[in-house]
Design an enzyme around this catalytic site. Structure first.
Site, PDB file in Angstrom:
ATOM      1  CG  ASP A 192      -2.077 -46.786  59.865  1.00 35.10           C
ATOM      2  OD1 ASP A 192      -1.296 -47.515  59.231  1.00 35.10           O
ATOM      3  OD2 ASP A 192      -2.075 -46.717  61.113  1.00 35.10           O
ATOM      4  CB  SER A 193       0.848 -47.016  54.632  1.00 33.73           C
ATOM      5  OG  SER A 193      -0.113 -47.813  53.964  1.00 33.73           O
TER       6      SER A 193
ATOM      7  CG  ASP B  67      -4.277 -50.201  59.212  1.00 34.77           C
ATOM      8  OD1 ASP B  67      -4.299 -51.268  59.858  1.00 34.77           O
ATOM      9  OD2 ASP B  67      -3.292 -49.828  58.545  1.00 34.77           O
TER      10      ASP B  67
ATOM     11  CE  LYS C 118      -2.784 -53.685  58.847  1.00 38.21           C
ATOM     12  NZ  LYS C 118      -2.026 -52.789  59.747  1.00 38.21           N
TER      13      LYS C 118
ATOM     14  CD  GLU D 212       0.258 -50.308  63.681  1.00 40.74           C
ATOM     15  OE1 GLU D 212       0.965 -49.837  64.598  1.00 40.74           O
ATOM     16  OE2 GLU D 212       0.257 -49.868  62.520  1.00 40.74           O
TER      17      GLU D 212
ATOM     18  CD  GLU E 213       5.406 -53.189  59.143  1.00 37.98           C
ATOM     19  OE1 GLU E 213       4.198 -53.103  59.417  1.00 37.98           O
ATOM     20  OE2 GLU E 213       6.068 -52.270  58.605  1.00 37.98           O
TER      21      GLU E 213
HETATM   22  O1  KIV Z   1      -0.744 -49.353  56.804  1.00 33.61           O
HETATM   23  C1  KIV Z   1      -0.172 -50.248  56.156  1.00 33.61           C
HETATM   24  O2  KIV Z   1       0.155 -50.079  54.972  1.00 33.61           O
HETATM   25  C2  KIV Z   1       0.124 -51.509  56.817  1.00 33.61           C
HETATM   26  C3  KIV Z   1       0.920 -52.510  56.062  1.00 33.61           C
HETATM   27  C4  KIV Z   1       2.352 -52.126  56.124  1.00 33.61           C
HETATM   28  C5  KIV Z   1       0.694 -53.890  56.535  1.00 33.61           C
HETATM   29  O3  KIV Z   1      -0.230 -51.695  57.935  1.00 33.61           O
END
Ligand code: KIV
Length: 267
Positions: free
Chosen positions: A46-47, A85, A115, A117, A184
């Site tokens: 989600d970056s 994500d 993924k 969080e 992280e």
């Molecule tokens: O969204 C992302 O790029 C991430 C990485 C920093 C692991 O979660």
């Protein structure tokens, strides 16, 4: 081209002491280029919200955004395991909502895993998704979706009690069925202890060299983004500069009447 990477291959790499690699990606063509490099996992992070969509943090990213970009990435990948994500707000209203969101990422987005969080608070979600056939990568330490609560992108687990809580979270997430965990922005010695204790692979970002694998944001690696680059990121190329130079050359040549060249005159 190497064989397709699957979840058991990632677990086997930890058991065999082989380093695991993961890069973020957000579109079809970059996914093809990074996949050709032989990276084990491609993360549709989600970056995306920051490096592609121009937000200041990852909070505004929606499930529709993630499905759209994950599908584009999946169309470009032949080798790597595609992980997508779960964006802000999709996991904390309960396992059923999370299952619906994760199913969209897998069915429509073509991801092989998701993924999430969170620590011990999300073990019910991890268990539900895993039972439902969706592999889960957990993400602890700095959790960018909690930026408003943390008060910025700050390093985590710096006190003994925070480190203890993180180790407890990693164990709880592994017990709940997570197949790996991102660590992280935590001290290297905490990451080393988590890696030693965890039965699942740890994938570090700003967590030192003792993790089972490493992940970086591809735009940082390639020099494509210069707003808020973390200190721990390593830039392997300066493509941002190259892009501007190439575009400037185009502008100059068109302005000077040098491009397109004159048509061939029949002799
Ligand atoms: O969204 C992302 O790029 C991430 C990485 C920093 C692991 O979660």
């Amino acid at each position: 081209m190497a064989a397709v990477v699957r979840v058991p291959d990632i677990l086997a790499k930890k058991q065999q002491g082989e380093p695991i690699t993961m890069l973020t990606t957000y579109d079809f063509n970059m996914a093809r280029l990074l996949d050709a490099a032989g990276v084990d996992m491609l993360l549709v992070g989600d970056s995306l919200g920051m490096v592609v969509l121009g937000y200041r943090n990852t909070v505004p990213v929606t499930l529709d955004d993630m499905v759209h970009h994950s599908a584009a990435v999946a169309r470009g990948v032949e080798h790597a395991l595609v992980v997508a994500d779960m964006p802000f707000g999709t996991c904390h209203s309960g396992p059923d909502d999370a299952m619906r969101a994760a199913s969209r990422l897998v069915q429509e987005g073509g991801a092989a895993a998701v993924k999430i969080e969170g620590g011990h608070q999300i073990t019910d979600v991890v268990a539900r998704l895993t039972d439902g056939g969706i592999p889960v990568m957990a993400h602890v330490g700095l959790r960018p979706q909690s930026v408003h609560q943390i008060g910025g992108f700050r390093r985590q687990a710096r006190t003994p009690s925070e480190a203890e809580l993180l180790l407890h979270d990693v164990k709880a997430l592994a017990d709940a069925g997570a197949f790996s965990v991102v660590l992280e922005a935590i001290p290297h010695y905490v990451a080393a202890e988590a890696t030693q204790a965890a039965p699942i692979p740890t994938i570090g970002i700003g967590a030192g060299p003792h993790c089972d694998g490493q992940v970086l944001v591809s735009y940082d690696v390639l020099g494509l983004y210069d707003r808020a680059v973390p200190k721990f990121a390593k830039q392997y190329a300066d493509l941002g500069h190259q892009v501007t130079l190439a575009a400037k050359q185009f502008v100059d040549e068109v302005t000077a009447g040098q491009f397109p060249p004159p048509p061939h005159q029949p002799s």
